[in-house]
Write a protein that holds these residues in place. Sequence first.
Motif, mmCIF file in Angstrom:
data_model
loop_
_atom_site.group_PDB
_atom_site.id
_atom_site.type_symbol
_atom_site.label_atom_id
_atom_site.label_comp_id
_atom_site.label_asym_id
_atom_site.label_seq_id
_atom_site.Cartn_x
_atom_site.Cartn_y
_atom_site.Cartn_z
ATOM 1 N N UNK A 233 0.842 -1.204 0.000
ATOM 2 C CA UNK A 233 0.000 0.000 0.000
ATOM 3 C C UNK A 233 0.869 1.242 0.000
ATOM 4 N N UNK A 234 1.635 1.422 -1.054
ATOM 5 C CA UNK A 234 2.634 2.488 -0.945
ATOM 6 C C UNK A 234 2.057 3.893 -1.082
ATOM 7 N N UNK A 235 0.766 4.022 -1.263
ATOM 8 C CA UNK A 235 0.202 5.378 -1.286
ATOM 9 C C UNK A 235 -0.412 5.750 0.058
ATOM 10 N N UNK A 236 -0.488 4.786 0.966
ATOM 11 C CA UNK A 236 -1.075 5.105 2.276
ATOM 12 C C UNK A 236 0.004 5.656 3.190
ATOM 13 N N UNK A 237 0.440 6.863 2.835
ATOM 14 C CA UNK A 237 1.599 7.439 3.515
ATOM 15 C C UNK A 237 1.394 7.564 5.021
ATOM 16 N N UNK A 238 0.242 8.063 5.401
ATOM 17 C CA UNK A 238 0.011 8.307 6.826
ATOM 18 C C UNK A 238 0.042 6.999 7.605
ATOM 19 N N UNK A 239 -0.622 5.969 7.046
ATOM 20 C CA UNK A 239 -0.694 4.680 7.718
ATOM 21 C C UNK A 239 0.694 4.049 7.841
ATOM 22 N N UNK A 240 1.504 4.224 6.800
ATOM 23 C CA UNK A 240 2.863 3.679 6.838
ATOM 24 C C UNK A 240 3.657 4.346 7.967
ATOM 25 N N UNK A 241 3.473 5.650 8.109
ATOM 26 C CA UNK A 241 4.169 6.351 9.187
ATOM 27 C C UNK A 241 3.636 5.929 10.554
ATOM 28 N N UNK A 242 2.331 5.668 10.638
ATOM 29 C CA UNK A 242 1.766 5.179 11.894
ATOM 30 C C UNK A 242 2.421 3.851 12.272
ATOM 31 N N UNK A 243 2.538 2.953 11.296
ATOM 32 C CA UNK A 243 3.187 1.672 11.548
ATOM 33 C C UNK A 243 4.633 1.855 11.971
ATOM 34 N N UNK A 244 5.326 2.787 11.327
ATOM 35 C CA UNK A 244 6.726 3.036 11.682
ATOM 36 C C UNK A 244 6.835 3.532 13.117
ATOM 37 N N UNK A 245 5.953 4.452 13.498
ATOM 38 C CA UNK A 245 5.983 4.954 14.874
ATOM 39 C C UNK A 245 5.784 3.787 15.841
ATOM 40 N N UNK A 246 4.812 2.928 15.552
ATOM 41 C CA UNK A 246 4.539 1.810 16.456
ATOM 42 C C UNK A 246 5.723 0.842 16.533
ATOM 43 N N UNK A 247 6.469 0.710 15.434
ATOM 44 C CA UNK A 247 7.602 -0.224 15.458
ATOM 45 C C UNK A 247 8.784 0.362 16.228
ATOM 46 N N UNK A 248 8.841 1.702 16.290
ATOM 47 C CA UNK A 248 9.972 2.342 16.962
ATOM 48 C C UNK A 248 9.693 2.566 18.446
ATOM 49 N N UNK A 249 8.417 2.689 18.787
ATOM 50 C CA UNK A 249 8.015 3.027 20.149
ATOM 51 C C UNK A 249 8.634 2.139 21.240
ATOM 52 N N UNK A 250 8.553 0.784 21.097
ATOM 53 C CA UNK A 250 9.138 -0.056 22.151
ATOM 54 C C UNK A 250 10.628 0.200 22.333
ATOM 55 N N UNK A 251 11.319 0.462 21.229
ATOM 56 C CA UNK A 251 12.752 0.726 21.304
ATOM 57 C C UNK A 251 13.006 2.039 22.036
ATOM 58 N N UNK A 252 12.173 3.023 21.756
ATOM 59 C CA UNK A 252 12.338 4.319 22.424
ATOM 60 C C UNK A 252 12.191 4.163 23.939
ATOM 61 N N UNK A 253 11.171 3.418 24.345
ATOM 62 C CA UNK A 253 10.939 3.223 25.774
ATOM 63 C C UNK A 253 12.132 2.523 26.413
ATOM 64 N N UNK A 254 12.576 1.422 25.788
ATOM 65 C CA UNK A 254 13.695 0.657 26.327
ATOM 66 C C UNK A 254 14.961 1.507 26.366
ATOM 67 N N UNK A 255 15.128 2.302 25.343
ATOM 68 C CA UNK A 255 16.312 3.150 25.257
ATOM 69 C C UNK A 255 16.326 4.194 26.369
ATOM 70 N N UNK A 256 15.176 4.818 26.596
ATOM 71 C CA UNK A 256 15.141 5.852 27.631
ATOM 72 C C UNK A 256 15.341 5.248 29.015
ATOM 73 N N UNK A 257 14.847 4.027 29.214
ATOM 74 C CA UNK A 257 15.026 3.368 30.511
ATOM 75 C C UNK A 257 16.482 2.976 30.753
ATOM 76 N N UNK A 258 17.146 2.517 29.695
ATOM 77 C CA UNK A 258 18.481 1.951 29.926
ATOM 78 C C UNK A 258 19.591 2.675 29.220
ATOM 79 N N UNK A 259 19.392 3.990 29.028
ATOM 80 C CA UNK A 259 20.345 4.765 28.249
ATOM 81 C C UNK A 259 21.806 4.549 28.600
ATOM 82 N N UNK A 260 22.102 4.625 29.914
ATOM 83 C CA UNK A 260 23.522 4.599 30.271
ATOM 84 C C UNK A 260 24.147 3.230 29.982
#
Lengths: 272, 310
Positions: A233-260
């Motif tokens: 679905x390469x024209x569903x730009x917004x949805x693709x970005x939504x999926x990308x945000x969801x795929x990055x979110x867990x990493x962001x949380x883990x990263x902020x918790x264990x940064x050091x």
Amino acid sequence: MTATVRRVAAYLLLTGLSLVVLVPFAWMLSSSLKLDNEVFSVPIRWIPSEFHWDNFTRIWDRIPLLTYLRNSAFLSITITFLQVLTGSFAAYGFAKVRFPGRDALFLAYIATIAVPWQAYMVPQYVIMQKAGLVNTHLSLILLQAFSAFGVFLMRQYYLTIPDELSEAARLDGLSEYGIWARIILPLSKPALASLALLTFVNTWNDYMGPFIYLTDNNLWTIQLGLRSFVGLYDAEYAMIMTGSVLSVLPILVIFLLGQKYFVQGIATSGMK
Amino acid sequence: MAGQTVEQAAATLTAPARVRPRRRRSSTWVGWTFILPNFLGFATLTLVPVIASLALSFLDWDSYSSPRWVGLANFERMIHNETFWTALRNTAYYAVGHVPLTLVAALGFAVLLNRKLRAVRFFRTALFFPYITSLVAVAVVWNMLLSPDLGPVNQFLRAIGIDNPPGWTTSTAWAMPAVIMASVWRDLGYYMILYLAGLQTIPAELYEAAQVDGASGWQRFWHITVPSLRPTTFFVLIMLTISSFKVFDLVQVMTEGGPGRATLVLSQVIFREGITQGRFGYSSAISMVLFVIVLTVTLIQFRLQRRSER
């Protein structure tokens, strides 16, 4: 130039450059809340005219996101657990027990770190094929659970723990396994955390492994799922970005918790 | 290490001859039990494949027929194959762009961040975050940012007066620069941390002494920072070079090697020939070339490093 001027200049420079680095994320987040036809508006609209939070609910029906996330979580947790366990156990053997052939064996571990994965991925694939494990999660678990890198990182850390500690424990009658479990492991928490976080993030983000080994949609990880969604679905730009945000979110949380620990892990593995 | 050897020697001298062999055997056993769980997996799935890869490159084998020894035929076929040369050139192009740009960006940010500023932690986090973001998300976002007509990057370029901005991933000339740009953006945080670790080992007295002698900021950077960071730079160079020659995911997701074969790299050829086409022997021959290149570049860098130390 006075010190204050320099300080301000450094701040400005850093802020500017960091903004440039963060722009792709800002754009991803802002697009994930837009309508498809608004994503490429001219001029760029950084704040959506209307916030489409429903993108984040609709996407779950569009692709089997839950399955993908569950598969990614399962693989990441299992592989991280096995790698930290076998890696720290082996590292004890390499760092604290003396026996003939140990250093030669360790050299074999180090040497394979330098060999590019592509150079042996075909034989690996053949082995998995012969074992009938292609298109199973087990293949990826086996491939990634016994990393030479994990052993290396843990050993480097163990070498900084003075031998006198284990000597004293030995005199007190503790077995080698007891020393590993009761003395070395508790002392190496920072290294364990570093290795665990690095492994988790690497597995979560791994694209090539699942890409080669998993053909069945039910087994796919979030990275494969996202990629195929883009392809379909390469024209569903917004949805693709939504999926990308969801795929990055867990990493962001883990990263902020264990940064050091990330920083520590990189510094430990980098300084030899 | 030296301490250990002395200790061992002392133990040899003082221990009664009868006891020593038994103790050594038992610690061998203990040592192996620690290593074994990891070693079994490592040996079957890494060590054996590494060795098998070399053997495979001399065989003609797909997954169905039985293997046949063909000597150097795979290599011969490779050097007459244009796709191989294109991929090799593209891989070199990627490395030549990616390595120096990432190195300079990482060093620059590290130097900027190695001072007592208030928001240092925030900047460090911001710059490191791209490195742990998934390649798929990175590739997808960059592809959209670089979209030729309405993408934000070209909008910006038009706004500053460039009327005909590049077509990026849709153009054979600009696809590789686009990939390199995204990869530098992604990797600089990792190498920045290595550099920050290196910078922290430089004694502050060196800078103070230079300042007393009237050295400018640039002179201090050039005559103190750069030489003191030489071991870090050496490590960064090797890691960057190795990772450049292995590049796969980013290219695969951003351009799939295209348009045409403009961004096709060696690891994609290995993947296509070996896993997609099932030509195990031929694909292993290409892996051997990749391996030898990585090894050679690493060894040359080792040599240069040693010479500059003398």
